[in-house]
Design a protein around this motif. Structure first.
Motif, PDB file in Angstrom:
ATOM      1  N   LYS A   1     -29.746  11.438 -50.416  1.00 26.50           N
ATOM      2  CA  LYS A   1     -30.804  11.994 -51.278  1.00 26.50           C
ATOM      3  C   LYS A   1     -31.448  10.931 -52.164  1.00 26.50           C
ATOM      4  O   LYS A   1     -32.438  11.214 -52.834  1.00 26.50           O
ATOM      5  CB  LYS A   1     -30.214  13.070 -52.195  1.00 26.50           C
ATOM      6  CG  LYS A   1     -29.929  14.376 -51.497  1.00 26.50           C
ATOM      7  CD  LYS A   1     -29.535  15.402 -52.557  1.00 26.50           C
ATOM      8  CE  LYS A   1     -28.957  16.646 -51.936  1.00 26.50           C
ATOM      9  NZ  LYS A   1     -28.103  17.385 -52.888  1.00 26.50           N
ATOM     10  N   ALA A   2     -30.837   9.747 -52.221  1.00 26.08           N
ATOM     11  CA  ALA A   2     -31.341   8.724 -53.146  1.00 26.08           C
ATOM     12  C   ALA A   2     -31.758   7.495 -52.353  1.00 26.08           C
ATOM     13  O   ALA A   2     -30.980   6.559 -52.205  1.00 26.08           O
ATOM     14  CB  ALA A   2     -30.262   8.366 -54.164  1.00 26.08           C
TER      15      ALA A   2
ATOM     16  N   ALA B   1     -31.126  11.434 -58.425  1.00 28.47           N
ATOM     17  CA  ALA B   1     -31.612  10.347 -57.559  1.00 28.47           C
ATOM     18  C   ALA B   1     -32.478   9.359 -58.339  1.00 28.47           C
ATOM     19  O   ALA B   1     -32.347   8.144 -58.173  1.00 28.47           O
ATOM     20  CB  ALA B   1     -32.385  10.936 -56.376  1.00 28.47           C
TER      21      ALA B   1
END
Ligand code: BDR
Ligand code: CA
Length: 320
Positions: A193-194, A294
């Protein structure tokens, strides 16, 4: 300062995690160990030494460990990391050599010598850590916690079921989760997600040799991720686990039971996480990362890389 030992298989994301650790005053890196994973042990050890040289920290000892998983043969990730394990960046050769001890013995000695319990950050297959637990139970008591990058609740990257680090050595991973130690699993659910993009790498350019080298690594890693996945950028998996050690606010973790599938079926290497508390038997054995800030992670990583002081001889050779 939090004393940390870092076991890794550099790897661009391992290298970026090392640079984040070395550029963060919250951490005291008291040793680095290498394991076979992203590439063979000779290459991952050399890469660890090269990254420390770049950072001006060749004083930090490096020990080489396991050449292959506990069971079966090594499978490397040359598709993601290249033939050297650290393709895309041209780092000068290191001035230091690895210490002669095996990583498991080196880790035990460092743990026993520390006045305070030490955090062990594991960024590759868990072979060295499992060997440490088996051979040095007394030293193991000096581990404050293990923070590992590996596994996932919901996805795989090496197979549809399994994440690379756990899939390479599931038997080792099972021992770590069953150790009774304080284990935190930072898996693909949060690392994917990051992601970083080319613009993030561009933002590091001109900020000194460490930041330039980091930008080269990110650009190389992006080449692989943009072809192979649809994350919209490159996850810097290992740096997320490392960041959690001193910025616990970046991840949401839940206490859960994690079992590793060590069978030979299609789910070999899967971390089976009891998110819905379906088992009435065994107690939770891990803190499992389930969500990430994130933007907070990206800002931290990029700021620390940009601020890195180019102190090393190797770094200055890169600019000349
Ligand atoms: C993990 O596998 C390796 O290729 C990376 O370095 C990271 O530790 C991600 O699945
Ligand atoms: Ca790694």
């Amino acid at each position: 300062m939090i004393p940390v030992l870092i076991d890794c298989d550099p790897g661009q994301d391992d290298a970026l995690a090392l640079l984040l650790a070395l550029g963060s005053p919250e951490l005291d890196v008291i040793g680095v160990t290498a394991v076979a994973g992203n590439q063979t042990l000779d290459k991952t050890t050399l890469n660890a030494l090269r990254v420390l040289e770049l950072a001006g920290r060749s004083d930090i000892p490096v020990a080489a460990g396991a050449e292959r998983p506990l069971v079966g043969e090594l499978v490397v990730a040359a598709d993601a990391h290249g033939e050297t394990g650290l393709d895309g960046v041209n780092l000068p050769p290191p001035s230091a050599r690895a210490v002669p001890e095996h990583a498991k013995d080196f880790l035990a000695a460092r743990l026993e010598a520390s006045e305070v319990p030490v955090t062990l950050v594991a960024l590759g297959p868990l072979t060295n850590v499992a060997l440490l637990l088996e051979d040095h139970p007394r030293a193991t008591a000096r581990i404050e916690r293990i923070v590992l990058m590996g596994g996932a609740v919901n996805e795989g990257n090496q197979t549809p079921s399994a994440e690379f680090n756990i899939w390479i050595d599931p038997e080792a991973a099972a021992r770590v989760f069953e150790s009774g130690l304080d284990v935190t699993m930072v898996g693909l659910d949060v690392t994917n997600k990051a992601v970083l993009a080319n613009a993030d790498a561009d933002g590091l350019r001109g900020a000194g040799p460490v930041a330039e080298a980091a930008a080269d690594m990110i650009d190389f890693y992006l080449g692989f991720y943009n072809e192979a996945y649809d994350h919209g950028g490159a996850p810097i998996h290992d740096a997320v686990a490392l960041a959690h050690v001193f910025r616990s606010d970046l991840l949401t973790v839940e206490s859960r039971r994690v079992d590793v599938d060590t069978s030979d079926g299609i789910c070999r290497g899967r971390t089976v996480v009891d998110m819905r508390l379906r088992t009435s038997g065994p107690e939770p054995n891990a803190h499992v990362a389930v969500d990430i800030d994130a933007d907070g992670f990206r800002s931290l990583l990029l700021e620390r890389l940009r601020a890195f002081s180019p102190t090393s001889r190797a770094a200055s050779r890169l600019t000349s």
